[in-house]
Design a protein around this motif. Sequence first.
Motif, PDB file in Angstrom:
ATOM      1  N   THR A   6      31.735  34.021  31.534  1.00 21.52           N
ATOM      2  CA  THR A   6      30.475  34.751  31.369  1.00 21.52           C
ATOM      3  C   THR A   6      29.558  34.465  32.554  1.00 21.52           C
ATOM      4  N   LYS A   7      29.561  33.238  33.030  1.00 24.33           N
ATOM      5  CA  LYS A   7      28.747  32.892  34.201  1.00 24.33           C
ATOM      6  C   LYS A   7      29.247  33.628  35.447  1.00 24.33           C
ATOM      7  N   ILE A   8      30.562  33.815  35.560  1.00 26.49           N
ATOM      8  CA  ILE A   8      31.122  34.600  36.670  1.00 26.49           C
ATOM      9  C   ILE A   8      30.703  36.058  36.524  1.00 26.49           C
ATOM     10  N   ILE A   9      30.816  36.596  35.326  1.00 27.06           N
ATOM     11  CA  ILE A   9      30.435  37.995  35.063  1.00 27.06           C
ATOM     12  C   ILE A   9      28.974  38.233  35.428  1.00 27.06           C
ATOM     13  N   LYS A  10      28.105  37.288  35.084  1.00 24.86           N
ATOM     14  CA  LYS A  10      26.677  37.412  35.365  1.00 24.86           C
ATOM     15  C   LYS A  10      26.336  37.163  36.835  1.00 24.86           C
ATOM     16  N   GLY A  11      27.295  36.635  37.599  1.00 23.06           N
ATOM     17  CA  GLY A  11      27.053  36.348  39.009  1.00 23.06           C
ATOM     18  C   GLY A  11      26.470  34.971  39.254  1.00 23.06           C
ATOM     19  N   ASP A  12      26.416  34.132  38.219  1.00 21.23           N
ATOM     20  CA  ASP A  12      25.893  32.772  38.383  1.00 21.23           C
ATOM     21  C   ASP A  12      26.894  31.869  39.102  1.00 21.23           C
ATOM     22  N   ILE A  13      28.169  32.206  39.009  1.00 25.60           N
ATOM     23  CA  ILE A  13      29.237  31.474  39.696  1.00 25.60           C
ATOM     24  C   ILE A  13      30.016  32.498  40.521  1.00 25.60           C
ATOM     25  N   PRO A  14      30.266  32.203  41.795  1.00 27.45           N
ATOM     26  CA  PRO A  14      31.009  33.172  42.620  1.00 27.45           C
ATOM     27  C   PRO A  14      32.466  33.283  42.195  1.00 27.45           C
ATOM     28  N   ALA A  15      33.055  34.427  42.491  1.00 28.04           N
ATOM     29  CA  ALA A  15      34.467  34.662  42.194  1.00 28.04           C
ATOM     30  C   ALA A  15      35.022  35.645  43.210  1.00 28.04           C
ATOM     31  N   TYR A  16      36.337  35.628  43.335  1.00 24.47           N
ATOM     32  CA  TYR A  16      37.035  36.578  44.202  1.00 24.47           C
ATOM     33  C   TYR A  16      37.439  37.761  43.326  1.00 24.47           C
ATOM     34  N   LYS A  17      36.525  38.723  43.216  1.00 21.50           N
ATOM     35  CA  LYS A  17      36.728  39.873  42.334  1.00 21.50           C
ATOM     36  C   LYS A  17      37.721  40.854  42.928  1.00 21.50           C
ATOM     37  N   VAL A  18      38.580  41.388  42.057  1.00 20.51           N
ATOM     38  CA  VAL A  18      39.529  42.401  42.515  1.00 20.51           C
ATOM     39  C   VAL A  18      39.298  43.750  41.845  1.00 20.51           C
ATOM     40  N   ALA A  19      38.689  43.768  40.662  1.00 22.29           N
ATOM     41  CA  ALA A  19      38.403  45.034  39.974  1.00 22.29           C
ATOM     42  C   ALA A  19      37.317  44.779  38.942  1.00 22.29           C
ATOM     43  N   GLU A  20      36.504  45.832  38.722  1.00 22.19           N
ATOM     44  CA  GLU A  20      35.422  45.697  37.746  1.00 22.19           C
ATOM     45  C   GLU A  20      34.995  47.073  37.283  1.00 22.19           C
ATOM     46  N   ASP A  21      34.663  47.151  36.001  1.00 23.18           N
ATOM     47  CA  ASP A  21      33.993  48.330  35.471  1.00 23.18           C
ATOM     48  C   ASP A  21      32.921  47.844  34.503  1.00 23.18           C
ATOM     49  N   ASN A 109      54.032  23.891  36.665  1.00 16.85           N
ATOM     50  CA  ASN A 109      54.170  23.797  38.120  1.00 16.85           C
ATOM     51  C   ASN A 109      52.838  23.403  38.751  1.00 16.85           C
ATOM     52  N   PRO A 110      52.887  22.757  39.915  1.00 13.00           N
ATOM     53  CA  PRO A 110      51.640  22.435  40.620  1.00 13.00           C
ATOM     54  C   PRO A 110      50.899  23.720  40.994  1.00 13.00           C
ATOM     55  N   LYS A 111      49.579  23.662  40.906  1.00  5.46           N
ATOM     56  CA  LYS A 111      48.742  24.810  41.271  1.00  5.46           C
ATOM     57  C   LYS A 111      48.568  24.837  42.786  1.00  5.46           C
ATOM     58  N   LEU A 112      48.428  26.036  43.333  1.00  7.77           N
ATOM     59  CA  LEU A 112      48.233  26.195  44.776  1.00  7.77           C
ATOM     60  C   LEU A 112      46.808  25.832  45.157  1.00  7.77           C
ATOM     61  N   LYS A 113      46.660  25.315  46.342  1.00  5.32           N
ATOM     62  CA  LYS A 113      45.346  25.045  46.929  1.00  5.32           C
ATOM     63  C   LYS A 113      45.240  25.952  48.153  1.00  5.32           C
ATOM     64  N   LEU A 114      44.362  26.946  48.069  1.00  4.25           N
ATOM     65  CA  LEU A 114      44.234  27.921  49.146  1.00  4.25           C
ATOM     66  C   LEU A 114      42.840  27.860  49.750  1.00  4.25           C
ATOM     67  N   PRO A 115      42.727  28.108  51.065  1.00  2.00           N
ATOM     68  CA  PRO A 115      41.395  28.167  51.678  1.00  2.00           C
ATOM     69  C   PRO A 115      40.679  29.453  51.265  1.00  2.00           C
ATOM     70  N   LYS A 116      39.371  29.413  51.348  1.00  2.00           N
ATOM     71  CA  LYS A 116      38.519  30.552  50.979  1.00  2.00           C
ATOM     72  C   LYS A 116      38.976  31.842  51.663  1.00  2.00           C
ATOM     73  N   GLU A 117      39.314  31.748  52.941  1.00  2.00           N
ATOM     74  CA  GLU A 117      39.719  32.924  53.704  1.00  2.00           C
ATOM     75  C   GLU A 117      40.975  33.575  53.123  1.00  2.00           C
TER      76      GLU A 117
END
Length: 130
Positions: A6-21, A109-117
Amino acid sequence: MESIFTKIIKGDIPAYKVAEDDRFLAFLDISPLQKGHTLVVPKQQTDYLFALEDTLLADLNLFAKKVALAIEKATGATRVGVAVIGFEVPHAHIHLIPINTMDDMNFANPKLKLPKEEFEAIAEKIRTNI
């Protein structure tokens, strides 16, 4: 209490959005099993997926299908696996995970660690395939 989603939806926490309606949001999992691992959530905070009203649940799945097809194109994966677990965040959500074998979707399985880019590039690639 508001969930992290909900905090991501509201924009209080950033996210890498791929689709939204107006009712749904899809964004990259920040601890992915595979590159392109995406979470699809209803904007209405409901703890349990099967507590969603029938029409909202059906529409959530149709929204997830559109995102899954874009993930498949963007990643070149053989399939996009679907998982609903529901214990880690009290907000209904669907995991969409690009896979080539069943082992690619093993949550032990181990989770991936990816850079922001890299997250940004993956999100953009999925968005362009929607």
